[in-house]
Design a protein around this motif. Structure first.
Motif, PDB file in Angstrom:
ATOM      1  N   ALA A 164     -27.513  25.651  25.073  1.00  0.00           N
ATOM      2  CA  ALA A 164     -27.900  24.804  26.208  1.00  0.00           C
ATOM      3  C   ALA A 164     -26.938  24.996  27.374  1.00  0.00           C
ATOM      4  N   GLN A 165     -27.493  25.059  28.584  1.00  0.00           N
ATOM      5  CA  GLN A 165     -26.681  25.171  29.781  1.00  0.00           C
ATOM      6  C   GLN A 165     -26.056  23.809  30.093  1.00  0.00           C
ATOM      7  N   THR A 166     -24.780  23.806  30.443  1.00  0.00           N
ATOM      8  CA  THR A 166     -24.084  22.566  30.757  1.00  0.00           C
ATOM      9  C   THR A 166     -23.553  22.610  32.190  1.00  0.00           C
ATOM     10  N   SER A 167     -23.302  21.428  32.725  1.00  0.00           N
ATOM     11  CA  SER A 167     -22.743  21.295  34.076  1.00  0.00           C
ATOM     12  C   SER A 167     -21.597  20.289  34.033  1.00  0.00           C
ATOM     13  N   SER A 168     -20.658  20.470  34.937  1.00  0.00           N
ATOM     14  CA  SER A 168     -19.530  19.542  35.049  1.00  0.00           C
ATOM     15  C   SER A 168     -19.953  18.331  35.868  1.00  0.00           C
ATOM     16  N   VAL A 169     -19.653  17.148  35.362  1.00  0.00           N
ATOM     17  CA  VAL A 169     -20.019  15.903  36.024  1.00  0.00           C
ATOM     18  C   VAL A 169     -18.799  14.993  36.050  1.00  0.00           C
ATOM     19  N   PRO A 170     -18.483  14.379  37.203  1.00  0.00           N
ATOM     20  CA  PRO A 170     -17.361  13.429  37.247  1.00  0.00           C
ATOM     21  C   PRO A 170     -17.705  12.167  36.459  1.00  0.00           C
ATOM     22  N   VAL A 171     -16.769  11.710  35.644  1.00  0.00           N
ATOM     23  CA  VAL A 171     -16.929  10.474  34.878  1.00  0.00           C
ATOM     24  C   VAL A 171     -15.698   9.603  35.096  1.00  0.00           C
ATOM     25  N   ALA A 172     -15.845   8.320  34.808  1.00  0.00           N
ATOM     26  CA  ALA A 172     -14.719   7.392  34.938  1.00  0.00           C
ATOM     27  C   ALA A 172     -13.701   7.673  33.842  1.00  0.00           C
ATOM     28  N   SER A 173     -12.451   7.849  34.212  1.00  0.00           N
ATOM     29  CA  SER A 173     -11.400   8.133  33.232  1.00  0.00           C
ATOM     30  C   SER A 173     -10.930   6.872  32.522  1.00  0.00           C
ATOM     31  N   HIS A 174     -11.237   5.708  33.060  1.00  0.00           N
ATOM     32  CA  HIS A 174     -10.860   4.430  32.448  1.00  0.00           C
ATOM     33  C   HIS A 174     -11.770   3.350  33.042  1.00  0.00           C
ATOM     34  N   PRO A 175     -11.827   2.161  32.469  1.00  0.00           N
ATOM     35  CA  PRO A 175     -12.694   1.109  33.016  1.00  0.00           C
ATOM     36  C   PRO A 175     -12.327   0.762  34.456  1.00  0.00           C
ATOM     37  N   LEU A 176     -13.350   0.613  35.299  1.00  0.00           N
ATOM     38  CA  LEU A 176     -13.156   0.338  36.717  1.00  0.00           C
ATOM     39  C   LEU A 176     -13.950  -0.909  37.106  1.00  0.00           C
ATOM     40  N   SER A 177     -13.375  -1.700  37.985  1.00  0.00           N
ATOM     41  CA  SER A 177     -14.022  -2.944  38.392  1.00  0.00           C
ATOM     42  C   SER A 177     -14.877  -2.721  39.629  1.00  0.00           C
ATOM     43  N   ALA A 178     -15.831  -3.628  39.846  1.00  0.00           N
ATOM     44  CA  ALA A 178     -16.686  -3.560  41.028  1.00  0.00           C
ATOM     45  C   ALA A 178     -15.847  -3.729  42.285  1.00  0.00           C
ATOM     46  N   GLY A 179     -16.154  -2.941  43.316  1.00  0.00           N
ATOM     47  CA  GLY A 179     -15.409  -2.980  44.558  1.00  0.00           C
ATOM     48  C   GLY A 179     -14.188  -2.089  44.569  1.00  0.00           C
ATOM     49  N   HIS A 180     -13.870  -1.472  43.425  1.00  0.00           N
ATOM     50  CA  HIS A 180     -12.691  -0.609  43.358  1.00  0.00           C
ATOM     51  C   HIS A 180     -12.900   0.646  44.200  1.00  0.00           C
ATOM     52  N   VAL A 181     -11.886   1.032  44.953  1.00  0.00           N
ATOM     53  CA  VAL A 181     -11.931   2.259  45.746  1.00  0.00           C
ATOM     54  C   VAL A 181     -11.395   3.401  44.893  1.00  0.00           C
TER      55      VAL A 181
ATOM     56  N   LEU B 199     -24.110   3.823  41.319  1.00  0.00           N
ATOM     57  CA  LEU B 199     -22.858   3.107  41.058  1.00  0.00           C
ATOM     58  C   LEU B 199     -22.005   2.952  42.301  1.00  0.00           C
ATOM     59  N   LEU B 200     -22.328   3.672  43.367  1.00  0.00           N
ATOM     60  CA  LEU B 200     -21.455   3.732  44.535  1.00  0.00           C
ATOM     61  C   LEU B 200     -22.055   2.961  45.701  1.00  0.00           C
ATOM     62  N   VAL B 201     -21.167   2.453  46.536  1.00  0.00           N
ATOM     63  CA  VAL B 201     -21.580   1.785  47.768  1.00  0.00           C
ATOM     64  C   VAL B 201     -21.581   2.825  48.874  1.00  0.00           C
TER      65      VAL B 201
ATOM     66  N   ALA C 121     -14.606   6.474  47.766  1.00  0.00           N
ATOM     67  CA  ALA C 121     -15.833   5.684  47.681  1.00  0.00           C
ATOM     68  C   ALA C 121     -15.569   4.393  46.917  1.00  0.00           C
ATOM     69  N   SER C 122     -16.401   3.379  47.167  1.00  0.00           N
ATOM     70  CA  SER C 122     -16.264   2.088  46.501  1.00  0.00           C
ATOM     71  C   SER C 122     -17.363   1.927  45.454  1.00  0.00           C
ATOM     72  N   LEU C 123     -17.038   1.206  44.382  1.00  0.00           N
ATOM     73  CA  LEU C 123     -17.993   0.971  43.309  1.00  0.00           C
ATOM     74  C   LEU C 123     -18.797  -0.297  43.580  1.00  0.00           C
TER      75      LEU C 123
END
Length: 221
Positions: free
Chosen positions: A58-75, A121-123, A105-107
């Motif tokens: 299967a072909q795969t692609s790199s995707v950014p993911v959260a490295s740790h839990p993030l709160s709403a409004g976090h930059v 997920l982004l504002v 970007a803000s969450l």
């Protein structure tokens, strides 16, 4: 003198093959080996067939993911993001493939660790004001004037008086941070309000003017 029997023994040819085990013919060897050879050939055939029927990787692609839990409004900063491989068919259309475009970007919502940074997920188009100011929504009496005010323009906001004399200033040097052409039009086809960066006291004056106030804007340097 030798007896006749001794002479016969001397004349008899020496049989060198006597006592040796005779080797089986080649045909007999092949017949005995038919089952192992058949099994080997069947195994090779099965391996070839399985290899042909196996789907390609299967072909795969790199995707950014959260490295740790993030709160709403976090930059987002660079340390908030990791790159993970996921099947290309599952990557949302237009999703970023690197973390750089997401920095700053803000969450809009809380994000758990490992969740891909998809569009919802982004504002987008977050409106910010210079330090010491707040953002106030102002609806001008003339929508055509509001449509001409580009982001970054500075205006004085005036309120018309009941006696028709000089307008009362409500805000001076207000910065346009979102213009009508950027926000589009409302569902009722009315022009959206301007978003102005003003001093906190001016924001209170604009709010106190009420929805029925006739507001105008004068462009200043």
């Amino acid at each position: 003198m030798h007896s006749p029997d001794d002479l016969d023994l001397r004349r008899a040819p020496l049989d060198r093959s006597a006592g040796r085990r005779r080797l089986p013919p080649l045909r007999v060897l092949l017949w005995r080996a038919r089952l192992p050879v058949t099994a080997l050939l069947l195994g090779i055939a099965c391996a070839v067939v399985v290899g042909e029927l196996r789907p390609p990787p299967a072909q795969t692609s790199s995707v950014p993911v959260a490295s740790h839990p993030l709160s709403a409004g976090h930059v987002l900063v660079a340390s908030d993001l990791d790159l993970a491989e996921m099947p290309s068919g599952l990557v949302p259309s237009g999703a970023p493939t690197s973390a750089e475009p997401l920095v700053g970007a803000s969450l809009a919502v809380e994000v758990p660790a490992g969740l891909p940074m998809v569009d919802g997920l982004l504002v987008h188009d977050l409106v910010t004001a210079p330090p010491g100011t707040v953002v106030a929504a102002v609806r001008l009496a003339d929508p055509a004037v509001a449509a001409l005010l580009a982001t970054g323009t500075r205006v004085d906001v005036l309120a018309a008086t009941d006696d028709g004399t000089t307008g009362r200033p409500l805000a001076r040097g207000a910065l346009v941070v979102a213009s009508g052409d950027r926000a589009g039009r409302n569902a009722d086809d009315s022009a959206p309000p301007l978003l102005l960066a003003v001093a906190p006291a001016e924001a209170a004056a604009l709010a106190g003017a009420g929805p029925s106030a006739l507001l105008s804007a004068v462009i200043v340097e």
